[in-house]
Design a protein around this motif. Sequence first.
Motif, short mmCIF file in Angstrom:
data_model
loop_
_atom_site.label_atom_id
_atom_site.label_comp_id
_atom_site.label_asym_id
_atom_site.label_seq_id
_atom_site.Cartn_x
_atom_site.Cartn_y
_atom_site.Cartn_z
N MET A 1 0.85 -1.19 0.00
CA MET A 1 0.00 0.00 0.00
C MET A 1 0.89 1.25 0.00
O MET A 1 1.84 1.36 0.75
CB MET A 1 -0.87 0.01 1.25
N GLU A 2 0.55 2.19 -0.84
CA GLU A 2 1.30 3.43 -0.95
C GLU A 2 0.85 4.39 0.15
O GLU A 2 -0.28 4.32 0.62
CB GLU A 2 1.08 4.07 -2.33
N TYR A 3 1.73 5.29 0.52
CA TYR A 3 1.42 6.21 1.62
C TYR A 3 2.15 7.54 1.43
O TYR A 3 3.03 7.66 0.57
CB TYR A 3 1.81 5.58 2.97
N ILE A 4 1.78 8.51 2.24
CA ILE A 4 2.40 9.82 2.22
C ILE A 4 3.55 9.80 3.22
O ILE A 4 3.38 9.37 4.35
CB ILE A 4 1.39 10.92 2.60
N ARG A 5 4.69 10.27 2.78
CA ARG A 5 5.85 10.42 3.67
C ARG A 5 5.84 11.85 4.18
O ARG A 5 5.79 12.79 3.39
CB ARG A 5 7.15 10.10 2.93
N VAL A 6 5.87 12.02 5.49
CA VAL A 6 5.82 13.33 6.14
C VAL A 6 7.14 13.56 6.87
O VAL A 6 7.55 12.72 7.67
CB VAL A 6 4.64 13.40 7.15
N ASP A 7 7.77 14.68 6.61
CA ASP A 7 9.03 14.97 7.26
C ASP A 7 8.83 15.15 8.76
O ASP A 7 7.93 15.87 9.19
CB ASP A 7 9.66 16.24 6.67
N THR A 8 9.68 14.52 9.56
CA THR A 8 9.56 14.60 11.02
C THR A 8 9.84 16.00 11.54
O THR A 8 9.42 16.35 12.63
CB THR A 8 10.55 13.63 11.69
N ARG A 9 10.52 16.82 10.75
CA ARG A 9 10.84 18.19 11.19
C ARG A 9 9.75 19.19 10.83
O ARG A 9 9.86 20.37 11.16
CB ARG A 9 12.17 18.63 10.58
N GLU A 10 8.70 18.74 10.16
CA GLU A 10 7.59 19.61 9.79
C GLU A 10 6.89 20.10 11.06
O GLU A 10 6.55 19.31 11.93
CB GLU A 10 6.61 18.86 8.88
N LYS A 11 6.69 21.42 11.15
CA LYS A 11 6.06 22.02 12.33
C LYS A 11 4.62 22.40 12.02
O LYS A 11 4.24 22.57 10.88
CB LYS A 11 6.82 23.28 12.74
N ASP A 12 3.84 22.54 13.05
CA ASP A 12 2.48 23.05 12.93
C ASP A 12 1.65 22.26 11.90
O ASP A 12 0.98 22.82 11.06
CB ASP A 12 2.53 24.54 12.55
N ASN A 13 1.71 20.93 11.97
CA ASN A 13 0.96 20.14 11.00
C ASN A 13 0.01 19.13 11.64
O ASN A 13 -0.47 18.22 10.98
CB ASN A 13 1.91 19.43 10.04
N LEU A 14 -0.27 19.29 12.93
CA LEU A 14 -1.16 18.33 13.59
C LEU A 14 -2.54 18.28 12.93
O LEU A 14 -3.13 17.20 12.81
CB LEU A 14 -1.29 18.66 15.08
N TYR A 15 -3.04 19.43 12.50
CA TYR A 15 -4.35 19.43 11.84
C TYR A 15 -4.30 18.75 10.48
O TYR A 15 -5.28 18.15 10.03
CB TYR A 15 -4.92 20.85 11.75
#
Length: 168
Positions: A1-15
């Motif tokens: 299954m394909e997925y989105i990779r999200v950078d761990t250093r990304e800020k303010d992205n809880l929403y």
Amino acid sequence: MEYIRVDTREKDNLYILRDFKKYHFAYVEEKLDEGDYETSDNPNCVIDLKNGIAEVQKNIAGNEKQRTRFLNEVLRCKEKGKKLIVLIREPKIYAIGGVQYWKSPKAWRYNKKKKIWENKPLTKVSGKFIMKVMERYRDEYGIEWKFCKPDDAARAIVGILRKNGGNI
């Protein structure tokens, strides 16, 4: 299954992560070398998410350290043949042409010389200047500038990744 990779250093992205869950988009948080979001099956398209024109201004017209960090990321993408899309969360701008009308937000600051509080713009850089630099980055480095309302960021990310070959 394909997925989105999200950078761990990304800020303010809880929403955004909350919306990924809400709309059943699988994602994994891991360190990315470029950008903030990409798909597991297509690392050749990355999205760098910006929290408004004020953040873009810091990246392209701020101090030397900020400009250099952003330009290095742009050059790494170009070197690796990656498409870099900068997604800007702005409630009232829908295209690069609208940036020329942007006005810097104001903030209260204490003026030590005058010994008073002043409500001054965060930057003196005009929207017209920022737009011209954005156009130069588009023309010289191939950056695509996209815009979305803050509440639509998760869907915009998924839409952009799908449009550019990601199977989410």
